[in-house]
Scaffold this motif. Structure first.
Motif, PDB file in Angstrom:
ATOM      1  N   THR A  68      23.399  35.015  42.556  1.00 55.36           N
ATOM      2  CA  THR A  68      24.764  33.798  42.426  1.00 55.36           C
ATOM      3  C   THR A  68      24.585  32.470  42.033  1.00 55.36           C
ATOM      4  O   THR A  68      25.159  31.974  41.404  1.00 55.36           O
ATOM      5  N   LEU A  69      22.935  32.277  42.811  1.00 55.27           N
ATOM      6  CA  LEU A  69      23.315  30.607  42.123  1.00 55.27           C
ATOM      7  C   LEU A  69      22.942  30.892  40.667  1.00 55.27           C
ATOM      8  O   LEU A  69      23.011  29.216  40.158  1.00 55.27           O
ATOM      9  N   LEU A  70      22.044  31.670  40.557  1.00 53.44           N
ATOM     10  CA  LEU A  70      22.247  32.083  38.873  1.00 53.44           C
ATOM     11  C   LEU A  70      23.400  31.436  37.594  1.00 53.44           C
ATOM     12  O   LEU A  70      23.313  30.766  36.945  1.00 53.44           O
ATOM     13  N   SER A  71      24.242  32.488  38.568  1.00 51.66           N
ATOM     14  CA  SER A  71      25.641  32.516  37.992  1.00 51.66           C
ATOM     15  C   SER A  71      26.267  30.628  37.667  1.00 51.66           C
ATOM     16  O   SER A  71      27.469  30.987  36.649  1.00 51.66           O
ATOM     17  N   GLN A  72      25.553  30.409  39.193  1.00 53.65           N
ATOM     18  CA  GLN A  72      26.182  29.071  38.892  1.00 53.65           C
ATOM     19  C   GLN A  72      26.143  28.338  37.799  1.00 53.65           C
ATOM     20  O   GLN A  72      27.037  27.287  37.433  1.00 53.65           O
ATOM     21  N   LEU A  73      24.918  27.927  38.037  1.00 58.52           N
ATOM     22  CA  LEU A  73      24.602  27.306  37.117  1.00 58.52           C
ATOM     23  C   LEU A  73      24.433  27.485  35.908  1.00 58.52           C
ATOM     24  O   LEU A  73      24.254  26.439  34.777  1.00 58.52           O
ATOM     25  N   LYS A  74      24.304  28.736  35.291  1.00 55.99           N
ATOM     26  CA  LYS A  74      24.840  28.979  34.043  1.00 55.99           C
ATOM     27  C   LYS A  74      26.264  28.116  33.716  1.00 55.99           C
ATOM     28  O   LYS A  74      26.604  28.233  32.560  1.00 55.99           O
TER      29      LYS A  74
END
Length: 508
Positions: A68-74
């Protein structure tokens, strides 16, 4: 060889060494934004509070499943650090080009968690499939532990997912459900279990051998690199973040000894200076550290290290970048492994036009010729030159003409510019950017190549930082090639104890 010329080396070390101390741009304390996998919340929160109290820098933490965090950072492309719970998520972050430098923090294993005492005797995947067992699973689309477990279990995961009582986006949520008694079992990280009351671990054979690393990575769009790196070092330092991770039941990975502004000491052969000096400044600024670099002949550098006795001396170098592989064995105990970065060709430098018509090493023995050589006891180039001449039975005749024997080839090039030498044995690199004044006479190909290995001291308190410096240098191939080196930096590391030199090159 070192003892015989001890006093000479000390004198040369005092007069010829080039010390370069690099200090970073001043970094003000501000606010860091850290995206952290939910399973690491408790220790990271405590570490952040300690860091803020110690440095004055505020750390804002955002938690969630790693995916989930990685999607936000992307999408957002804002923030300073990303703390991923597993290697796969870190690999995904690299593919998305959202991370840079990495700091391994803890090692984790996927396990089955049950209530204390395991009252329902759940000890296998088959037991989990029983209708009366309520199972909680992490969502593989959001949580690292879910993705890792799904990959490891294969078809068994599908069977478990079909009967799971609940599937949630973070490992802490399903562990909380188990702690409250809402479910009977949950797949979590081994480090999650001690963070919740009333839980114990069951090791499943299907999961037991697998390990993952939780890693802090500086984000590629971070606007305050030095501050982010400093907090990452704090997270990984054994006496700081490492101790807090251990307290919370995590298996901390070894990090560097904590210092708000550490000093990384590098010993480097003089030939490497043109390629790395600017890179070292960039690295020091990026890391927020001080760098002390000593450029000199490798004979002098090795002798200096020997004089220190052992690496307990605080001035002993953290890293060593030699002019040739033959000067690694003398310090192999401290530097057991190295990576060859570059290759440099040895040539005879002559004034433009080569009026003396010098074509071979034998020509350097002509009566009256003024020849410049590097000192064999002080420098790699001098040692290689002497060894090469001896192997061709030319040393005695050529050395008679050696009007100058100095620690580094730069001295020889300067003497040729003033007209005090007719020829000098140097690296082609030394005259690479001065073709208007010098010609290069090639030497036998099998004996005129020097390769430059980079090594990090095995017991350095800045070992991880030294490895990051090596990685940084390997990312800048163009800097070495523009200086005239041949790039070799993509080769595998070599063990110092396994270095085999030809007989003509072995130090007596």
């Amino acid at each position: 060889m070192m003892k015989k010329f001890f006093s000479l080396l000390l004198l040369a070390a005092a007069t010829a060494a080039v010390w370069v101390v690099l200090k970073p741009d001043k970094q003000g304390s501000g606010t860091l934004t850290v995206f952290c996998a939910a399973g690491l919340k408790k220790p990271v929160e405590e570490i952040a509070l300690a860091y803020q109290k110690e440095t004055g820098t505020e750390v804002r933490l955002q938690y969630g499943g790693t995916g989930t965090l990685l999607s936000q950072l992307k999408i957002a492309r804002q923030g300073d650090l990303f703390i991923a719970a597993d290697d796969g998520a870190l690999a995904d972050a690299k593919k998305l080009e959202v991370t840079r430098e990495e700091f391994q923090l803890v090692k984790q294993k996927p396990v089955l968690a049950v209530a204390k005492g395991n009252p329902k005797h759940i000890d296998s995947l088959e037991a989990l499939k029983k209708a009366e067992i309520k199972l909680a699973l992490p969502n593989p689309e959001a949580a690292s532990i879910g993705r890792v477990s799904k990959k490891l279990l294969g078809a068994e995961w599908n069977a478990l997912a079909a009967k799971a009582a609940v599937m949630k986006p973070t490992v802490t949520e399903i562990a909380a459900d188990l702690s409250l008694g809402a479910v009977d079992a949950a797949i979590v990280w081994d480090s999650t279990v001690p963070q919740f009351k009333g839980l114990e671990t069951v090791m499943l054979p299907e999961l037991a051998k697998h390990e993952e690393f939780a890693t802090a990575a500086v984000l590629s769009f971070c606007q305050q690199s030095a501050e982010a790196m400093r907090f990452a070092r704090y997270l990984a330092a054994p006496e700081k973040g490492g101790a807090i991770f251990q307290k919370h039941g995590f298996k901390a990975m070894p990090g560097d000894k904590w210092a708000a502004r550490p000093d990384l000491i590098l010993y480097s052969g003089g030939v490497n200076r043109t390629a790395i000096e600017k890179l070292l400044q960039q690295f020091a600024t990026r890391e927020g550290i001080t760098m002390t670099t000593v450029f000199n002949g490798c004979g002098i550098l090795c002798a200096t290290m020997k004089t220190m006795g052992d690496s307990s001396n605080p001035k002993f170098p953290d890293a060593y970048y030699a002019c040739d592989i033959c000067f690694v064995p003398p310090v192999a105990q401290q530097f057991p492994e190295s990576v060859v970065l570059t290759e440099a060709e040895i040539v005879i430098a002559v004034p433009k036009g080569n009026a003396q018509n010098i074509r071979t090493l034998a020509d350097l023995a002509r009566p009256g010729l003024r020849v410049g050589l590097c000192n064999a006891e002080q420098s790699t180039l001098g040692f290689l030159t002497k060894s090469m001449l001896k192997s061709m039975n030319l040393w005695d005749s050529v050395s008679k003409n050696a009007s100058s024997q100095v620690p580094t080839a730069d001295f020889l090039v300067n003497q040729m510019r003033t007209g005090s030498l007719d020829a000098a044995v140097v690296y082609r690199i030394n005259i690479h950017n001065d073709s208007a004044h010098f010609d290069a006479v090639p030497l036998p190909a099998d004996k005129s190549k020097a390769v430059q290995p980079f090594a990090v001291r095995h017991d350095s308190p800045n070992q991880q930082m030294g490895r990051r410096l090596l990685a940084f240098l390997r990312e800048h191939r163009e800097s070495f090639e523009s200086a005239g080196f041949v790039w070799k930096g993509d080769t595998a590391p070599i063990k110092s104890a396994e270095i085999v030199l030809p007989d003509w090159l072995k130090q007596k």
